[in-house]
Motif scaffolding. Structure first.
Motif, PDB file in Angstrom:
ATOM      1  N   ALA A  24      -0.252  42.008 -23.911  1.00  0.00           N
ATOM      2  CA  ALA A  24      -0.398  40.722 -23.315  1.00  0.00           C
ATOM      3  C   ALA A  24      -0.044  39.533 -24.235  1.00  0.00           C
ATOM      4  CB  ALA A  24      -2.275  40.691 -22.938  1.00  0.00           C
ATOM      5  N   ARG A  25       0.272  38.638 -23.491  1.00  0.00           N
ATOM      6  CA  ARG A  25       0.695  37.198 -23.906  1.00  0.00           C
ATOM      7  C   ARG A  25      -0.509  36.142 -23.968  1.00  0.00           C
ATOM      8  NH1 ARG A  25       5.907  37.539 -24.786  1.00  0.00           N
ATOM      9  NH2 ARG A  25       6.607  35.374 -24.732  1.00  0.00           N
ATOM     10  N   ILE A  26      -0.940  35.662 -24.806  1.00  0.00           N
ATOM     11  CA  ILE A  26      -2.117  34.533 -24.696  1.00  0.00           C
ATOM     12  C   ILE A  26      -1.582  33.410 -25.444  1.00  0.00           C
ATOM     13  CG2 ILE A  26      -4.302  34.375 -25.671  1.00  0.00           C
ATOM     14  CD1 ILE A  26      -4.958  37.249 -25.756  1.00  0.00           C
ATOM     15  N   GLU A  27      -2.145  32.154 -25.116  1.00  0.00           N
ATOM     16  CA  GLU A  27      -1.704  31.148 -25.833  1.00  0.00           C
ATOM     17  C   GLU A  27      -3.144  30.627 -25.982  1.00  0.00           C
ATOM     18  OE1 GLU A  27      -0.048  27.710 -23.460  1.00  0.00           O
ATOM     19  OE2 GLU A  27       0.337  26.558 -25.510  1.00  0.00           O
ATOM     20  N   ILE A  28      -3.194  30.223 -27.471  1.00  0.00           N
ATOM     21  CA  ILE A  28      -4.649  29.297 -27.718  1.00  0.00           C
ATOM     22  C   ILE A  28      -4.280  27.950 -28.112  1.00  0.00           C
ATOM     23  CG2 ILE A  28      -6.435  29.355 -29.569  1.00  0.00           C
ATOM     24  CD1 ILE A  28      -6.240  32.636 -29.424  1.00  0.00           C
ATOM     25  N   SER A  29      -4.553  27.016 -27.578  1.00  0.00           N
ATOM     26  CA  SER A  29      -3.881  25.605 -27.810  1.00  0.00           C
ATOM     27  C   SER A  29      -5.192  24.755 -28.430  1.00  0.00           C
ATOM     28  CB  SER A  29      -3.595  25.054 -26.534  1.00  0.00           C
ATOM     29  OG  SER A  29      -4.490  25.077 -25.372  1.00  0.00           O
TER      30      SER A  29
ATOM     31  N   HIS B 292       0.218  39.307 -27.973  1.00  0.00           N
ATOM     32  CA  HIS B 292       1.042  38.255 -28.233  1.00  0.00           C
ATOM     33  C   HIS B 292       0.363  36.742 -28.198  1.00  0.00           C
ATOM     34  CE1 HIS B 292       5.455  40.151 -28.479  1.00  0.00           C
ATOM     35  NE2 HIS B 292       4.333  41.036 -28.808  1.00  0.00           N
ATOM     36  N   ILE B 293       0.031  36.201 -29.460  1.00  0.00           N
ATOM     37  CA  ILE B 293      -0.719  35.097 -29.281  1.00  0.00           C
ATOM     38  C   ILE B 293       0.037  33.892 -29.719  1.00  0.00           C
ATOM     39  CG2 ILE B 293      -2.663  33.976 -29.888  1.00  0.00           C
ATOM     40  CD1 ILE B 293      -4.231  36.513 -30.376  1.00  0.00           C
ATOM     41  N   PHE B 294       0.210  32.925 -28.902  1.00  0.00           N
ATOM     42  CA  PHE B 294       0.886  31.710 -29.388  1.00  0.00           C
ATOM     43  C   PHE B 294      -0.322  30.704 -29.850  1.00  0.00           C
ATOM     44  CE2 PHE B 294       3.305  33.993 -26.511  1.00  0.00           C
ATOM     45  CZ  PHE B 294       4.677  33.713 -26.728  1.00  0.00           C
ATOM     46  N   PHE B 295      -0.053  30.096 -31.103  1.00  0.00           N
ATOM     47  CA  PHE B 295      -1.038  29.279 -31.490  1.00  0.00           C
ATOM     48  C   PHE B 295      -0.292  27.880 -31.392  1.00  0.00           C
ATOM     49  CE2 PHE B 295      -2.917  33.077 -33.287  1.00  0.00           C
ATOM     50  CZ  PHE B 295      -4.255  32.954 -33.005  1.00  0.00           C
ATOM     51  N   ASN B 296      -1.075  26.885 -31.004  1.00  0.00           N
ATOM     52  CA  ASN B 296      -0.529  25.693 -31.162  1.00  0.00           C
ATOM     53  C   ASN B 296      -2.024  24.442 -31.100  1.00  0.00           C
ATOM     54  OD1 ASN B 296      -0.960  24.977 -28.271  1.00  0.00           O
ATOM     55  ND2 ASN B 296       0.670  25.980 -27.945  1.00  0.00           N
TER      56      ASN B 296
END
Lengths: 434, 304
Positions: A24-29, B292-296
């Motif tokens: 899974a692709r997750i964004e934590i902003s 897949h974690i994108f941190f920003n």
């Protein structure tokens, strides 16, 4: 034909196998917590030499005050500390990180001190509680009067290891105060302690600025009748006049490389900005306008200078390119914009704007965008200046007729008074790190 | 047969004391009087105030294909208060007989115009039951027996009843209007609300699956975000990093790998701390999963 079929089957098999793991692709902003939970333990006495709780307490107060001012941390309540806080073990293997983790802290400061024959040794460690990693460790040696300085220096180190940028707490702040009845130059710690009078001109001293390279200050003084630009070496106390042109020699500001000084001279009957060498020779005239041009401030790269001019009527902030001498207007709002100060780390310029008779501190980007008001409420806030790391602003705040020096974070939060009561304190300036 | 019954009756009669029948009759009448008195308007009916009932569905386990529903699912967020729906509201219909209080009842809460939930809810109420709470009527003074005579009392009563009826009619009218307005407001609120159905079962907004529970992905996302602490005063520029995490079915982190570091040491360190703290998820996953974690810091820096 058959081989093709086999190929197809195999590829289907591979595909189905690879699909079994669900990716899974997750964004934590944004982080869930916007402060770092820090456990700051008491200094414990090391070995012989006896305990000096007063020393430990003073150290703790200074360090805690600095770290609190940084806005980075949320302190874990010392009342909740478990057994490890009372154990002196400073090495990684001696510390029970699980205890600290249970308290929710992510960073831990432990330290010990010893005193022998007037000399104090302070050992300090900053640990990452989660990864159990030593972030910084320092041993300081000094006189017992140096405890505050050691605490400030360690606070700078803590900030460096957690942000990559050293803190400004071990630097000095110069300001003008009239405690003796005359406006004289003073120097104090960043938290307002240990104020020292630097001049005894018994006239008017104004507008100090620190050299970025040497331990010296420039300021304007009426000591000899004319507002001349002086230079003073901080530790030797040696003093000399840098610029003594007839008329104004005011608002001197060192260039970022320390080789030139921008200031206002009125030798040609009208106040204009000039660049002079540190020996006082005029290098260049920067402005040429019948309006009044004052209060220069350098961009971090030394290419531009922001200043105040009334060339369009009201005082507003303009920017002049040091090489092309092109002038552009920065502020359009407000009727009175004054005392710009360029952030030494980025493109923001702080200034004071008067609205309804009260000055407040604002910041604006170099291109004129993103203007923000940082201070509010009663009492004028003037003369903003940045800390060398651009994290903080200092300014003079007029509260019920008494002006004092205040500090706040660059976003306007955490404002607090730092200069002691008992006089009018104005024109603060923040030193670089020496 | 006939004679035996008569015989028994006579036997009974001989046992009874004289006047028993009358007593029986009086007793019967007195019993009948109880409900009569109970429903008579002299005695105010005090409703029992029931506490609001929240029904919380505890099935919020992370699943792969959550059904459509409310997303308030992650283990930490089990507060029923967060639910938008149940709010003790006055039940205007039918209005209970009011006490003979001569004051014009200022305390009675009028139906709030913005009711979060409309009354006629066609959905099966699977989760939250609307609490049936009637407004506590004004504590009424008991009719004082000392003063007026019976005639005066009845006349007063008659007049009061008339006033009350008029009042009730008016109240009904306003209640109707209010409810209409509330319905409209609720419709607006509903369209703006996250969850399409306030009383929806546990699931995810826009969930397309058929499992009761929350999306495992959202669960992991929220959990790791909670573990991540980073101050805006640490931020320099706009750091971004990409991490691959592999969790077992038990929610244990098997391994992780930085696919891209931000280059900002403080930022990367804070991520390592967050991941270390997320080594064990509080709940099991439906299956072994890779993230897949994108941190920003997009959301944090915007607010600055």
């Amino acid at each position: 034909m058959k081989s093709l079929k086999v190929c197809f089957l195999i590829s289907v098999l591979i595909l189905s196998l690879s699909v079994t793991v669900f990716a899974a692709r997750i964004e934590i902003s944004s982080p869930g917590e916007q402060t770092i939970p820090l456990a700051l333990t008491r200094l414990l006495p090391i070995g012989v030499g006896g305990a000096q709780p007063a020393l430990a307490r003073e150290f703790q107060e200074v360090l805690e005050n600095d770290l609190e001012m940084s806005g980075l941390f949320e302190f874990v309540d010392p009342a909740a500390f478990l057994g490890d806080a009372e154990r002196l073990g400073l090495s990684r293997t001696d510390i029970d990180f699980n205890q600290w983790r249970m308290l929710g802290s992510e960073a831990l400061i432990k330290g010990g001190y010893s005193v022998s024959s007037g000399k104090v040794t302070i050992e300090l460690r900053l640990y990452d509680v989660i990864t159990q990693r030593l972030l910084t460790g320092r041993r300081y040696l000094g006189n017992s009067t140096d405890v505050r300085k050691i605490a400030h220096t360690f606070a700078d180190q803590v900030l460096k290891s957690l942000t990559g940028e050293e803190g400004p707490f071990s630097t000095k702040i110069a300001y003008i105060s009239n405690r003796t009845g005359h406006k004289e130059l003073y120097l104090m710690d960043v938290d307002g302690y240990q104020p020292i009078r630097m001049t005894d001109h018994r006239s008017i001293v104004l507008n100090p600025d620190f050299s970025p390279t040497r331990k010296e200050v420039i300021f304007t003084s009426y000591k000899n009748g004319n507002p001349d630009l002086f230079r003073k070496e901080i530790y030797t106390g040696r003093e000399s006049r840098v610029s003594l042109k007839p008329g104004l020699n005011i608002g001197g500001r060192y260039s970022p490389d320390g080789r030139e000084i921008a200031l206002t001279l009125s030798k040609d009957k009208n106040s204009e900005l000039y660049l002079i060498g540190t020996d006082g020779t005029v290098h260049r005239r920067l402005t040429n306008h019948y309006g009044i041009d004052v209060d220069p401030t350098w961009s971090p790269n030394g290419q531009k200078i922001a200043f105040v001019s009334d060339r369009r009527g009201n005082p507003n902030i303009f920017i002049v390119n040091v090489h092309s001498l092109e002038v552009s207007r920065l502020t359009f709002e407000g009727k009175y914009n004054a005392t710009p100060a360029w952030n030494p780390k980025d493109d923001r310029i702080a200034f004071a704007r008067m609205d309804n008779g009260v000055f407040n501190v604002f910041t604006i980007r170099e291109d004129g965008s993103d203007e923000r008001q940082l201070t509010f409420g009663a009492g004028s806030k003037e003369h903003p200046r940045w800390s060398p790391d651009g994290r903080f602003l200092i300014y003079s705040h007029d509260l019920a007729g008494e002006k004092s020096i205040w500090i706040m974070r660059a976003d306007g939060t955490g404002a607090r008074r730092i200069s002691a009561p008992g006089g009018n304190d104005i024109h603060p300036a923040w030193s670089v790190r020496w | 047969m006939e004679s035996s019954r008569k015989q028994r009756w006579r036997q009974l009669q001989s046992v009874f004391e004289p006047g028993f029948k009358q007593m029986l009759l009086i007793s019967l009448l007195l019993h009948l009087l109880v409900p009569v008195l109970y429903y008579a308007p002299f005695f105010p009916q005090r409703d029992i105030r029931k506490p609001p009932v929240y029904r919380v569905n505890l099935v919020n386990k992370p699943v792969k294909n959550p059904q459509a529903g409310r997303p308030e699912a992650v283990a930490e967020k089990k507060k029923p208060e967060a639910k938008p729906a149940p709010k003790p509201e006055p039940k205007p219909l039918p209005p209970s007989p009011k006490p003979v209080a001569p004051k014009p009842e200022p305390v009675k809460p009028k139906p709030v115009p913005v009711k979060p939930k409309p009354e006629p809810q066609p959905e099966p109420k699977a989760v939250a039951k609307k609490p049936e709470v009637k407004p506590a009527p004004v504590p009424a003074p008991e009719p004082v027996k000392t003063g007026p005579t019976k005639a005066q009392e009845s006349a007063l009563e008659k007049r009061l009843r008339e006033i009350r009826e008029a009042q009730e009619k008016k109240a009904q009218e306003t209640a109707r209007k209010d409810r209409l307005a509330a319905l409209k407001a609720a419709a607006v609120a509903e369209s703006a609300k996250k969850s399409p159905i306030a009383d929806a079962p546990v699931g995810m907004i826009g969930g397309k699956g058929d499992e009761e529970g929350v999306s495992a992905v959202a669960f992991v996302q929220e959990f790791i975000q909670q573990q991540w602490s980073f101050s805006k005063y640490q931020a320099a520029g706009n750091p971004q990093a990409e991490v691959k995490l592999f969790y077992s079915t038990d929610g244990e982190l098997l391994h992780y790998k930085f696919l891209k570091k931000s280059g900002n040491e403080a930022f990367d360190d804070s991520l390592i701390r967050a991941i270390t703290k997320s080594r064990q998820l509080p709940q099991a996953l439906p299956e072994a999963m890779e993230f897949h974690i994108f941190f920003n810091l997009k959301d944090m820096l915007d607010r600055r």
